[in-house]
Enzyme design. Sequence first.
Site: not given
Ligand code: NDP
Length: 236
Positions: A14, A49, A142
Amino acid sequence: MPGRSVLVVGGSRGIGLEVARQMAESGDRVAVTYRSGEPIVGLFSVKCDVTVPEDVERAFAAVEAEQGPADVVIINAGVTEDCLLLRMAEEDWAATIETNLTGAYRCAKRAVRGMIRARRGGRLVFISSAVAMLGEAGQSNYAASKSGLIGFARSLAREYGSRGITSNVIAPGLTETGMTAVLDQERLDHIIAQVPLGRIAQRWEIASAVRFVASNDAGYITGAVIPVDGGVAMGH
Ligand code: NDP
């Protein structure tokens, strides 16, 4: 400063992965954390994590050993557990706050420690959301975690400005990633209808803003919340 040490927390896919790739292409030494899955090909990857304090410590130590103390830390790890309040279990509330807000506290604290020790300033960038300003039905947990990041980042801007450490927030609108792939077309159309630019964001558009605020050119910007949301939350 060429060859800066950059860590993207939550950089396995992402927005985080896009940020990591863009920064690596522009000459930074970039490490990412991943939680599930495999290490990321072409990037120094550390399993972490953010809900586990020892993981955070281990990840920063590994990055320091590989590429030196992190000059730039992008705090991007985030989850959603959408649910209306009356149906929201304590666990749904707690899990979201624990990852999105308490995880950010853990990473920022460790990051600032390394930056102060290295004495060359630093850049903290937190990934919040337009929802922090607007609120969203079904996302109270959230939205609370993402608005919490704003107060947190601004407090750090005041605490560590004198050390040359900036602390800024990027607030993306809906962006094409795995997080949004789960939305059905009707919901997507409803959201897009409220966006002045009439579309959702591409990952690279969020990454470009992150890269700017993490750059030397942004040295006089701190405590800012930078919307990259097609105008959806303008005025907040
Ligand atoms: P994705 O779900 O594609 O990716 C999320 C990322 O966060 C992954 O790398 C995942 O790791 C990591 N992650 C989740 N939980 C943990 C944890 N407990 N410890 C460590 N790493 C963790 O999300 P996006 O790319 O869409 O979002 C990225 C950020 O942007 C987030 O904070 C989201 O809230 C924010 N955001 C996203 C929007 C959207 O529309 N997509 C809009 C506004 C904000 P792994 O894959 O290894 O589990």
